[in-house]
Design a protein around this motif. Structure first.
Motif, mmCIF file in Angstrom:
data_model
loop_
_atom_site.group_PDB
_atom_site.id
_atom_site.type_symbol
_atom_site.label_atom_id
_atom_site.label_comp_id
_atom_site.label_asym_id
_atom_site.label_seq_id
_atom_site.Cartn_x
_atom_site.Cartn_y
_atom_site.Cartn_z
ATOM 1 N N ASN A 6 92.122 41.538 19.093
ATOM 2 C CA ASN A 6 91.289 41.049 20.191
ATOM 3 C C ASN A 6 90.333 39.983 19.670
ATOM 4 O O ASN A 6 89.171 40.250 19.368
ATOM 5 C CB ASN A 6 90.520 42.215 20.816
ATOM 6 N N ASN A 24 88.848 37.636 21.209
ATOM 7 C CA ASN A 24 87.801 37.296 22.160
ATOM 8 C C ASN A 24 86.692 38.345 22.234
ATOM 9 O O ASN A 24 85.836 38.304 23.118
ATOM 10 C CB ASN A 24 88.402 37.112 23.562
ATOM 11 N N ALA A 25 86.717 39.331 21.290
ATOM 12 C CA ALA A 25 85.722 40.398 21.344
ATOM 13 C C ALA A 25 84.314 39.869 21.118
ATOM 14 O O ALA A 25 83.350 40.340 21.725
ATOM 15 C CB ALA A 25 86.064 41.464 20.299
ATOM 16 N N THR A 54 83.114 36.920 21.988
ATOM 17 C CA THR A 54 82.632 36.104 23.116
ATOM 18 C C THR A 54 82.627 36.859 24.438
ATOM 19 O O THR A 54 82.338 36.267 25.478
ATOM 20 C CB THR A 54 83.528 34.861 23.258
ATOM 21 N N ASP A 55 82.943 38.112 24.413
ATOM 22 C CA ASP A 55 82.975 38.903 25.641
ATOM 23 C C ASP A 55 81.550 39.082 26.175
ATOM 24 O O ASP A 55 80.649 39.526 25.448
ATOM 25 C CB ASP A 55 83.605 40.274 25.357
ATOM 26 N N GLN A 64 80.392 41.270 28.120
ATOM 27 C CA GLN A 64 80.025 42.674 28.196
ATOM 28 C C GLN A 64 79.756 43.288 26.818
ATOM 29 O O GLN A 64 79.408 44.469 26.730
ATOM 30 C CB GLN A 64 81.165 43.463 28.868
ATOM 31 N N ARG A 65 79.891 42.495 25.761
ATOM 32 C CA ARG A 65 79.677 43.032 24.420
ATOM 33 C C ARG A 65 78.204 43.349 24.204
ATOM 34 O O ARG A 65 77.320 42.646 24.697
ATOM 35 C CB ARG A 65 80.146 42.015 23.378
#
Length: 539
Positions: free
Chosen positions: A410, A412-413, A415-416, A418-419
């Motif tokens: 993943n 894109n973790a 730039t998420d 919701q992170r």
């Protein structure tokens, strides 16, 4: 009853007719297993039949119990009717056709109805069936009945004339019951004070030996019978003085090798008695007997071993002076054992080895007699047939390797939206700023400044986002790190630096050159950044 008796005494192995006979006379509800009422009916019938057989063959015919009746099989394997009856019941109990404790009840009845001569034959039958009686399905049902049977036999036997038979019963109990059986362990450490040694109190007429020594020697048996008496200082002094008299007499009258060789230990073992005679007329002969001396000296070592053992309570512990005296007496006793022929040193070594092993039993009992049996470890077989290798992880353990694997899967973790992200400095210090407002009325014990983890994380955030606030920690503590815009005006003035102080601090910290300023900035940045962990790890 007679029909049932003839049926169970058929020739041939008991497996061929035992269950069939019970089914014919009881007619059980289940084909191969009796219920409670049927078991009780069969037990009453068998106990009555056993009583009739004993009365008939012993009282009427006069035959021995275990050999009574006509031969059932061929002449080579002749067997009495009572053993045959017991074999049938034992087979049914072992196969769980009837209640497992029935065989133990019949054996108890048989021993109660038998003379001591016949009890030896009955007990021989019990010993021959020990492996079957000791099976778990039978042992759980009849262990208490068997224990009661053996104890009743021991009470009926003579301690002096039936020593061998008593030993057989004790050996059977030791093999029949597990090693951790609490009924066979003297948990409280109670001594058998009923084993009293009686000796003459008044000197007989025309005696040629020192009667005071005779009384002194046999008076030691009072302490050997109950070693707890020696814990009293007065009793100990009396015992110690009496023991020294005996030890000095043994040392003054050493035994020669000829006297030791004349004492045949093998013949003595064959005619061994549990107690020595205490007649004063035998005192001279007993002093020349190496076996007699060894018995007295070994009793001393056993008593010393009891006194040296750590007590459960402080009151049971001996004093230091008493311990020193025990060590001195013990060395004296060991020296006399080495001097006593034959093979004094070998005998002493054997006794010391036994006493050393006895300490293991002592600690086992004081630990509550934990079971010795341990469950076996199951060997897990590998399907491929090879040895199972320990897994190797890329980053040292399973969790970190899994985290690294998730990052590859993943990308894109990071730039998420919701992170979980590092909170803003104003959002983080807002709870502490509210606690600092006097109008909030927060009690001191519930103040956020008392939470060490909260303060430690806040200092790390301030070191990365608010160096000005982080620098106030030295002067004002954790409350000075809170951004000033979050504080009320009256509280803010307390932590706000005055202009004069700022100018003085600026003049004091003014660098002499551009090079020095760059170096100082690098050093300060390095020191502050040391509080920040490597990498972008969320808190």
């Amino acid at each position: 009853m007679e029909e049932f008796r003839r049926a169970i005494l058929q020739p041939g192995p008991v497996e061929t007719f035992a269950l069939k006979t019970v089914q014919e006379f009881i007619k059980p509800q289940k084909q191969t297993k009796l219920v409670q009422d049927e078991n009780q009916l069969l037990e009453n019938m068998l106990r009555t039949l056993l009583q009739e057989l004993v009365v008939f063959f012993c009282c009427t015919v006069g035959e021995e119990i275990m050999l009574s009746g006509k031969s059932i099989d061929d002449e080579e394997n002749s067997q009495g009717q009572i053993p045959r009856l017991l074999d049938v019941v034992l087979y049914l109990c072992e196969r769980e056709h009837i209640e497992g404790g029935m065989i133990f009840q019949l054996l108890e009845d048989l021993t109660e109805m038998s003379t001591m001569r016949n009890c030896k034959d009955v007990f021989g039958y019990i010993e021959s069936k020990q492996d079957i009686l000791g099976k778990q399905e039978l042992f759980a049902r009849g262990k208490l009945v068997m224990l009661r049977t053996c104890n009743q036999l021991l009470r009926r036997l003579s301690k002096a004339n039936d020593v061998v038979f008593c030993g057989r019963i004790l050996m059977f109990l030791a093999h029949f019951f597990p090693l951790s059986e609490r009924s066979a362990v003297n948990i409280k450490g109670v001594f058998n004070t009923s084993n009293e040694t009686k000796y003459e109190k008044e000197p007989p007429a025309a005696i040629s030996l020192d009667f005071n020594f005779y009384k002194t020697l046999w008076s030691l048996q009072e302490y050997f019978c109950d070693p707890s008496l020696t814990l009293s200082p007065i009793k100990w002094q009396k015992f110690s003085s009496s023991l020294m008299v005996v030890l000095n007499t043994f040392e003054a009258q050493p035994l020669s090798e000829e006297e030791g060789d004349a004492n045949n230990l093998e013949e003595e073992a064959a005619a061994f008695n549990i107690k020595y005679l205490t007649s004063s007329k035998l005192m001279g002969l007993e002093l020349k007997d190496p076996s007699f001396r060894r018995h007295v000296l070994v009793q001393c070592l056993i008593l010393f071993d009891y006194l040296k053992a750590p007590g459960k309570n402080d009151k049971d512990l001996t004093s230091e002076s008493m311990k020193e005296e025990i060590r001195s007496r013990e060395e004296h006793v060991k020296k006399l054992l080495e001097m006593t022929p034959p093979k004094g040193k070998d005998f002493l070594h054997m006794v010391e080895h036994i006493l050393e092993r006895e300490k293991n039993w002592l600690w086992w009992k004081r630990d509550g007699c934990p079971p010795f049996e341990k469950q076996p470890i199951e060997n897990k077989t590998v399907q491929d047939g090879g040895k199972k290798r320990r897994p190797r992880w890329r980053l040292g353990n399973k969790e970190l390797s899994q985290l690294w694997k998730w990052a590859d899967q993943n990308p894109n973790a990071l730039t998420d939206p919701q992170r979980v992200r590092t909170p803003a400095i104003t959002d983080y210090w807002k709870p502490l700023a509210e606690d600092m407002d006097p109008s909030a009325g927060i009690d001191a014990e519930y103040h956020h400044k008392n939470n060490r983890v909260y303060c430690w994380k806040g200092l790390r955030f301030s070191a990365r986002q608010d160096l000005d606030g982080f620098s106030r920690f030295t002067d004002h503590g954790i409350e000075g790190v809170v951004p000033l815009e979050l504080l009320p005006p009256d509280v803010r003035s307390k932590y706000q630096a005055k202009p004069n102080d700022r100018s003085k601090r600026a003049k004091k910290d003014e660098p002499k050159g551009a090079l020095h300023q760059v170096e100082d900035n690098q050093v300060s940045v390095f020191n502050i950044s040391s509080l920040v962990p490597y990498g972008n790890v969320n808190l």
